[in-house]
Motif scaffolding. Structure first.
Motif, mmCIF file in Angstrom:
data_model
loop_
_atom_site.group_PDB
_atom_site.id
_atom_site.type_symbol
_atom_site.label_atom_id
_atom_site.label_comp_id
_atom_site.label_asym_id
_atom_site.label_seq_id
_atom_site.Cartn_x
_atom_site.Cartn_y
_atom_site.Cartn_z
ATOM 1 N N ILE A 23 31.265 46.583 54.172
ATOM 2 C CA ILE A 23 29.899 47.112 54.000
ATOM 3 C C ILE A 23 29.091 46.847 55.272
ATOM 4 C CG2 ILE A 23 27.802 47.078 52.571
ATOM 5 C CD1 ILE A 23 29.592 46.001 50.271
ATOM 6 N N ASP A 42 29.370 37.302 62.809
ATOM 7 C CA ASP A 42 30.533 37.346 61.917
ATOM 8 C C ASP A 42 31.598 36.400 62.435
ATOM 9 O OD1 ASP A 42 33.058 38.280 60.671
ATOM 10 O OD2 ASP A 42 31.804 39.895 59.883
ATOM 11 N N THR A 45 36.978 36.825 59.725
ATOM 12 C CA THR A 45 38.070 36.374 58.851
ATOM 13 C C THR A 45 39.106 37.500 58.769
ATOM 14 O OG1 THR A 45 37.163 37.348 56.843
ATOM 15 C CG2 THR A 45 36.406 35.119 57.405
ATOM 16 N N SER A 47 39.504 39.786 56.705
ATOM 17 C CA SER A 47 39.041 41.097 56.221
ATOM 18 C C SER A 47 38.143 41.801 57.235
ATOM 19 C CB SER A 47 38.299 40.956 54.893
ATOM 20 O OG SER A 47 37.037 40.342 55.105
ATOM 21 N N THR A 93 35.275 37.701 49.717
ATOM 22 C CA THR A 93 34.938 38.740 48.742
ATOM 23 C C THR A 93 36.038 39.134 47.745
ATOM 24 O OG1 THR A 93 35.581 40.423 50.342
ATOM 25 C CG2 THR A 93 33.251 39.798 50.295
ATOM 26 N N TYR A 161 34.943 33.598 42.678
ATOM 27 C CA TYR A 161 34.158 34.481 43.554
ATOM 28 C C TYR A 161 32.780 34.735 42.961
ATOM 29 C CZ TYR A 161 32.235 38.866 45.327
ATOM 30 O OH TYR A 161 31.376 39.818 45.813
ATOM 31 N N LYS A 165 28.908 33.576 44.164
ATOM 32 C CA LYS A 165 27.807 34.518 44.429
ATOM 33 C C LYS A 165 26.609 34.177 43.533
ATOM 34 C CE LYS A 165 27.942 37.642 46.861
ATOM 35 N NZ LYS A 165 27.645 37.696 48.327
ATOM 36 N N ASN A 191 31.734 48.922 45.695
ATOM 37 C CA ASN A 191 31.602 49.865 46.810
ATOM 38 C C ASN A 191 32.961 50.449 47.203
ATOM 39 O OD1 ASN A 191 28.882 49.137 48.946
ATOM 40 N ND2 ASN A 191 29.118 48.225 46.937
HETATM 41 P P1 NAD Z 1 34.390 42.021 53.483
HETATM 42 O O1 NAD Z 1 35.342 40.974 53.018
HETATM 43 O O2 NAD Z 1 34.935 43.335 53.906
HETATM 44 O O3 NAD Z 1 33.516 41.448 54.692
HETATM 45 C C1 NAD Z 1 32.992 40.162 54.735
HETATM 46 C C2 NAD Z 1 32.687 39.812 56.183
HETATM 47 O O4 NAD Z 1 32.071 38.524 56.224
HETATM 48 C C3 NAD Z 1 33.931 39.729 57.080
HETATM 49 O O5 NAD Z 1 33.727 40.451 58.262
HETATM 50 C C4 NAD Z 1 34.084 38.232 57.357
HETATM 51 O O6 NAD Z 1 34.662 37.945 58.622
HETATM 52 C C5 NAD Z 1 32.643 37.757 57.270
HETATM 53 N N1 NAD Z 1 32.534 36.326 56.904
HETATM 54 C C6 NAD Z 1 33.106 35.685 55.857
HETATM 55 N N2 NAD Z 1 32.740 34.396 55.832
HETATM 56 C C7 NAD Z 1 31.919 34.213 56.898
HETATM 57 C C8 NAD Z 1 31.220 33.081 57.409
HETATM 58 N N3 NAD Z 1 31.303 31.892 56.821
HETATM 59 N N4 NAD Z 1 30.460 33.258 58.517
HETATM 60 C C9 NAD Z 1 30.372 34.453 59.146
HETATM 61 N N5 NAD Z 1 31.025 35.555 58.700
HETATM 62 C C10 NAD Z 1 31.790 35.431 57.594
HETATM 63 O O7 NAD Z 1 33.347 42.189 52.306
HETATM 64 P P2 NAD Z 1 32.406 43.404 51.860
HETATM 65 O O8 NAD Z 1 33.085 44.125 50.778
HETATM 66 O O9 NAD Z 1 31.924 44.134 53.049
HETATM 67 O O10 NAD Z 1 31.202 42.604 51.201
HETATM 68 C C11 NAD Z 1 30.025 42.255 51.927
HETATM 69 C C12 NAD Z 1 29.031 41.590 50.995
HETATM 70 O O11 NAD Z 1 28.687 42.474 49.939
HETATM 71 C C13 NAD Z 1 29.581 40.324 50.318
HETATM 72 O O12 NAD Z 1 28.548 39.374 50.259
HETATM 73 C C14 NAD Z 1 29.940 40.781 48.920
HETATM 74 O O13 NAD Z 1 29.841 39.734 47.990
HETATM 75 C C15 NAD Z 1 28.892 41.844 48.682
HETATM 76 N N6 NAD Z 1 29.266 42.893 47.732
HETATM 77 C C16 NAD Z 1 30.424 43.610 47.915
HETATM 78 C C17 NAD Z 1 30.747 44.626 47.014
HETATM 79 C C18 NAD Z 1 32.003 45.455 47.199
HETATM 80 O O14 NAD Z 1 32.340 46.229 46.304
HETATM 81 N N7 NAD Z 1 32.690 45.372 48.311
HETATM 82 C C19 NAD Z 1 29.920 44.885 45.920
HETATM 83 C C20 NAD Z 1 28.741 44.140 45.765
HETATM 84 C C21 NAD Z 1 28.428 43.150 46.690
#
Ligand code: NAD
Length: 350
Positions: A23, A42, A45, A47, A93, A161, A165, A191
């Motif tokens: 996202i 960032d 990690t 992902s 996530t 997880y 959150k 998403n």
């Molecule tokens: P993702 O796993 O694709 O990306 C997460 C990013 O955060 C990665 O680039 C990772 O390197 C970085 N990261 C993780 N821990 C970190 C830290 N300690 N310091 C700095 N960077 C760090 O996840 P996503 O799907 O893009 O989700 C993004 C946010 O949206 C999350 O908070 C998730 O809970 C929330 N969210 C996601 C969804 C979904 O369907 N994907 C839905 C609702 C909410």
């Protein structure tokens, strides 16, 4: 050049944490289009991917590889750029990973948020207040067997997880009330779209079709999720930043609920309409269920519809078409990440 530099230094600045994730990558692109100077923080990690980020305009985009738990560096970045807002998307996530190894979820999703809150609290005492938009999830409400959860629905998370959150949301609410922090929480549904790591359901189905592999579906595929196209979520986050009331939470939903099995069949159908040659091994394969698997999530998003005037624009068929086309056109995204990280089944070690 001097005039240009002054122009860029006067640009409005926003920090996106987790801007190399799924996202986050969509949000960075969205904010650059809105002409913000975007600082991506960032820790990269498994992902994360900086795929396509090399082409971003250097004068409007800055990247720092750092953990949100790093107090000193995060403080310095905030002092240097004095952003209007921080969108916090940095998090672990994947529910299945949280079942196998929850520690990292506590570290990033709870302690990381705590660190950001402390920094913002101290900074806001001496400087112009920074707004924190924290990106949370519909999973904090737990299983919604019937009806829909609004913002007042009690939290009842089921996995490490969603519990991490939920904890962060509670911490933020306490900082809003006690320290008058300028924060807003968004709770969004599932998403899908470009840049998503293929361990998650939709890109997993797409990439398995692309590589002639069976499509694994947990249990009998009756679990139902509400699906939103990531760009619509980014639009909602921007509108929340602009028009949202400080201290509030907003559900961000699409009202499009679908059982996993129906979703898999719909994606297969869309591939067929594209005349894509589907390999012989591409078949739906039911696999062992996830422990503690929530049956259904469903949001009541009337608050954001009425108070902010946002609604998701992309219907599921259109969004899936765009997503499939993106994965077909951007095969390099998949080769830029290690297969080892997403082919193995996780979340069964209990
Ligand atoms: P993702 O796993 O694709 O990306 C997460 C990013 O955060 C990665 O680039 C990772 O390197 C970085 N990261 C993780 N821990 C970190 C830290 N300690 N310091 C700095 N960077 C760090 O996840 P996503 O799907 O893009 O989700 C993004 C946010 O949206 C999350 O908070 C998730 O809970 C929330 N969210 C996601 C969804 C979904 O369907 N994907 C839905 C609702 C909410």
């Amino acid at each position: 050049t001097i005039t240009l530099n002054i122009l860029y230094s006067n640009m409005k600045k926003i920090i996106v944490t987790g801007g190399s994730g799924f996202i986050g990558s969509n949000l960075v692109n969205y904010l650059l289009k809105k002409n913000y100077y975007v600082i991506n923080v960032d820790k990269l990690t498994y992902s994360a991917s900086n795929f396509n980020k090399k082409n971003l305009p250097k004068k409007k985009y800055k990247f720092f590889k750092v953990d949100i738990n790093n107090k000193k560096i995060i403080k310095n970045i905030i002092q240097k750029y004095k952003p209007e807002c921080i969108f916090n998307l940095a998090a672990e996530t994947h529910v299945d990973r949280s079942i196998d190894s929850p520690y990292q979820f506590i570290h990033s999703n709870i302690l990381g948020v705590f660190n950001l809150l402390e920094i913002i609290k101290d900074y806001s005492k001496k400087n112009k207040k920074i707004k924190l938009i924290h990106i949370s999830t519909d999973e904090v409400y737990g299983d919604i067997k019937k009806r829909k959860a609004d913002e007042k629905y009690p939290y009842s998370p089921s996995s490490p997880y969603s519990a991490s959150k939920a904890s962060a949301d509670h911490l933020i609410k306490s900082y809003i009330r006690t320290y008058k922090l300028s924060a807003i929480i968004s709770n969004c549904c599932n998403n899908y779209g470009p840049y998503q790591f293929p361990e998650k359901l939709i890109p997993k189905i797409i990439t398995n079709i692309l590589s002639n592999k069976p499509i694994p579906i947990y249990a009998k595929g009756k679990n139902s999720r509400e699906w939103i196209y990531a760009e619509d979520h980014c639009e909602a986050l921007y509108q929340i930043f602009k028009k949202g009331k400080v201290g509030e939470s907003y559900n961000v939903g699409s009202n499009l609920n679908l059982q996993n099995i129906k979703l898999a069949k719909l994606i297969l159908k869309i591939f067929k309409t594209k005349n894509y040659k589907i390999g012989k091994k591409v078949k739906i394969k039911f696999v062992k269920d996830r422990p503690g698997h929530d049956l259904r999530y469903s949001l009541n998003s009337n608050k954001i519809y009425k108070k902010i005037g946002w609604k998701s624009k992309t219907n599921l068929k259109k969004g899936l078409n765009l997503t499939i086309d993106w994965y077909i056109k951007n095969k390099k995204f998949l080769s830029s990440i290690s297969k080892k990280l997403y082919v193995k089944r996780l979340g069964l070690k209990i």
